[in-house]
Write an enzyme that holds these catalytic residues in place. Sequence first.
Site, mmCIF file in Angstrom:
data_model
loop_
_atom_site.group_PDB
_atom_site.id
_atom_site.type_symbol
_atom_site.label_atom_id
_atom_site.label_comp_id
_atom_site.label_asym_id
_atom_site.label_seq_id
_atom_site.Cartn_x
_atom_site.Cartn_y
_atom_site.Cartn_z
ATOM 1 N N CYS A 194 0.852 -1.185 0.000
ATOM 2 C CA CYS A 194 0.000 0.000 0.000
ATOM 3 C C CYS A 194 0.885 1.230 0.000
ATOM 4 C CB CYS A 194 -0.868 -0.016 1.256
ATOM 5 S SG CYS A 194 -1.760 -1.563 1.464
ATOM 6 N N ARG A 246 1.272 1.902 -5.987
ATOM 7 C CA ARG A 246 1.604 0.891 -4.981
ATOM 8 C C ARG A 246 0.386 0.049 -4.608
ATOM 9 N NH1 ARG A 246 6.340 1.888 -2.246
ATOM 10 N NH2 ARG A 246 5.561 0.597 -0.548
ATOM 11 N N TRP A 261 -3.654 -2.034 -1.354
ATOM 12 C CA TRP A 261 -3.583 -3.265 -2.152
ATOM 13 C C TRP A 261 -3.983 -4.361 -1.170
ATOM 14 C CZ3 TRP A 261 -1.400 -8.154 -2.450
ATOM 15 C CH2 TRP A 261 -1.420 -8.765 -3.709
ATOM 16 N N ASN A 306 0.885 -0.300 5.975
ATOM 17 C CA ASN A 306 1.354 -1.005 4.776
ATOM 18 C C ASN A 306 2.105 -2.242 5.251
ATOM 19 O OD1 ASN A 306 2.457 -1.881 2.361
ATOM 20 N ND2 ASN A 306 4.172 -0.433 2.463
ATOM 21 N N GLY A 307 1.598 -3.428 4.942
ATOM 22 C CA GLY A 307 2.247 -4.661 5.402
ATOM 23 C C GLY A 307 1.212 -5.706 5.772
ATOM 24 N N GLU A 355 10.599 -11.599 -20.921
ATOM 25 C CA GLU A 355 10.191 -10.247 -20.513
ATOM 26 C C GLU A 355 9.041 -9.721 -21.376
ATOM 27 O OE1 GLU A 355 9.946 -6.536 -18.609
ATOM 28 O OE2 GLU A 355 10.472 -8.588 -18.020
ATOM 29 N N LYS A 376 5.349 -8.607 -19.970
ATOM 30 C CA LYS A 376 4.733 -7.293 -20.239
ATOM 31 C C LYS A 376 3.318 -7.485 -20.783
ATOM 32 C CE LYS A 376 6.746 -5.189 -18.267
ATOM 33 N NZ LYS A 376 7.877 -5.693 -17.550
ATOM 34 N N GLU A 418 0.993 -8.859 -17.929
ATOM 35 C CA GLU A 418 0.658 -8.026 -16.774
ATOM 36 C C GLU A 418 -0.190 -6.811 -17.114
ATOM 37 O OE1 GLU A 418 3.844 -6.219 -14.550
ATOM 38 O OE2 GLU A 418 5.201 -6.472 -16.244
ATOM 39 N N HIS A 475 9.592 -29.429 -28.163
ATOM 40 C CA HIS A 475 9.535 -30.375 -27.037
ATOM 41 C C HIS A 475 8.218 -30.256 -26.270
ATOM 42 C CE1 HIS A 475 13.713 -31.262 -27.880
ATOM 43 N NE2 HIS A 475 13.962 -29.982 -27.874
ATOM 44 N N LYS A 534 3.222 -1.798 -7.758
ATOM 45 C CA LYS A 534 4.570 -1.524 -8.264
ATOM 46 C C LYS A 534 5.663 -2.178 -7.430
ATOM 47 C CE LYS A 534 7.649 0.316 -10.909
ATOM 48 N NZ LYS A 534 7.826 -0.237 -12.235
HETATM 49 C C1 AGP Z 1 7.394 -5.858 -13.688
HETATM 50 O O1 AGP Z 1 6.801 -5.132 -14.683
HETATM 51 C C2 AGP Z 1 6.616 -5.969 -12.456
HETATM 52 N N1 AGP Z 1 6.251 -4.731 -11.950
HETATM 53 C C3 AGP Z 1 7.255 -6.860 -11.413
HETATM 54 O O2 AGP Z 1 7.474 -8.106 -11.980
HETATM 55 C C4 AGP Z 1 8.585 -6.351 -10.839
HETATM 56 O O3 AGP Z 1 9.592 -6.469 -11.786
HETATM 57 C C5 AGP Z 1 8.944 -7.190 -9.614
HETATM 58 O O4 AGP Z 1 7.918 -7.045 -8.677
HETATM 59 C C6 AGP Z 1 10.292 -6.789 -9.020
HETATM 60 O O5 AGP Z 1 10.238 -5.485 -8.556
HETATM 61 P P1 AGP Z 1 11.608 -4.730 -8.158
HETATM 62 O O6 AGP Z 1 12.463 -4.647 -9.385
HETATM 63 O O7 AGP Z 1 11.151 -3.393 -7.666
HETATM 64 O O8 AGP Z 1 12.258 -5.550 -7.085
#
Ligand code: AGP
Length: 608
Positions: A2, A27, A74, A100-101, A481, A485, A488, A504, A603
Amino acid sequence: MCGIIGYTGHREATPILLEGLRRLEYRGYDSAGLATLSGNTLHVRKKAGRLSELIRLVAEKPVSGKHGISHTRWATHGAATDYNAHPHIGGNNLVAVVHNGVIENYAHLKTQLESEGFVFRSQTDTEVIAHLIAYYYEGDLLEAVRKALPRLKGTYGLAVISPRHPGLLIGARFGSPLVVGLGEQEMFLASDPSALVGYTQRAVYLNDGQICVLTPERWEIFDRDSTPVEASIHALDWQPEDVELNGFDHYMLKEIYEQPEALENAMRGRLDETDSTAHFGGLNLSPRRLRQVDRIILTGCGTSYHAGLVGEYLFEELSRIPVEVEYASEFRYRNAPIEQNTILIAITQSGETADTLAAVREAKRKGIPTLSICNVVGSTIAREADGGVYLRAGPEIGVASTKAFTSQVLVLTLLALYFGRMRHLSATQGARIIEELRRLPDLARQTLACHEVVRNIAAKYYHVHNFLYLGRQYLYPVALEGALKMKEISYIHAEGYPAAEMKHGPIALVDENTPSVFLVPRGSVFDKVISNMEEIRARGGPILAITTPGCKEAVCRADDVIFIPEAPEYLQPILAVIPLQLLAYHVALLRGCDVDKPRNLAKSVTVE
Ligand code: AGP
């Protein structure tokens, strides 16, 4: 994961509390709320949904006061409802808390507090904290907080206010980030520094177990046994425009276009032409110690883990050091045997990812030197690792990481050059690599010219349900990657594979509705990838090829083609990922998805 904000000062708190939430909404964004104090009156407003819902509520029912806290959520415990939104009130309007936690023993504490007569209004773990502080309150808010904290098992970044103590703002941190912003006759509290930009340039980062006590005039930090702490003040070098959209429709697109400049920033002052190597100011490990390294563990999560996979190819080619790439969430519990001359490099944009932090602590517990590659100055992992390298990419606000990935791969290249020049790389080879790196930002600018082509291709494929991403060697991690993208932000199922792995099993997925994105620029395995393209064509699968000019063998086997500039193979990951970022962006847009705040994500993942 959060976002929390606190303010006490001479200005009306509400605009600051809401603007802070706007900055931290990446966040967590399933509900939001705030509480302000005017005199001894506590005003609380909270609402499920995006921040805009809370802003509308506050406009309808304004609140006043120069002191307050706010939160964007969140959800971890209890659905995203008005009741479960923060702040949570303890006792009879005695304290208000934002958190937050995760409190792991909340159910046990809740039972005890209910037996003491406390009435719970939500399903959250956080409400337990509020009632626990009220339970211990005997006229001194700090004392009540001090007594409540040891009862909590789990993680927290907290902000606490009480109508009995106008102007007093208390914060506490254990496992979740918290930073204090020092102003003139005003103090700020935030989960991360991007919320402080434009308000102050002086920040104090709390460590685990610390409590801060803020009033408009003063700030104090105490550690868990109430001893005052001489905390160091950090300068915030981000400018307001760094956290604004600056004319772009979304932060993700802005950050994609910031990549050439971010690459320049990551290189600035780190290319040493004299010795044909890279130079770092913050490794804090002597060249002699680094020369003894004979094994590197790269660890991270999500996109940062993918950067680590590219790093494996870079270190093994440029420095000839064996590398293992570990998901941080697995490494922290795997109890792997680790030899003496191993170092662990943690890759993380936010510097707050719980699993990556735990991996660093696990390596330190085993006496292994740790380095971090991190974007947020003063973040927990950056401070706890023995040394590290900052990306200098500027704030990354879009949940889907873009510029952090290319900057991480660049910093890994610089580190591989540095280790390589300590070993077998000659000065001539080092000088050639430096020359090639200097050309990279312009090559990235040229790559962005594919934007219109990508937008049109997205319009052709945005309705599909599956995507396959295929690459080999340095481009296999880029395939992973690209798939991440797409997953997500567009919510389309997508998988990345080493291109030769298809036969395979995964090739069974291929049909006319499942496009395969091939990363096939000129390179050492070009012919092999062409054969893999043939396998897909033979089964009627649509092919989108990312290739370099003049590669007619790829062009004639593809339904759609995106060109990227020629570059040495070890630098191709940084260029080849850009069209994949743009493809995911436009497919998500066409599907009406919220590109910057995709569902179910946040994030920085600060809980396990
Ligand atoms: C990537 O687009 C995501 N936001 C997520 O996978 C992110 O890379 C992952 O949570 C790691 O975050 P960080 O690099 O802040 O540790």
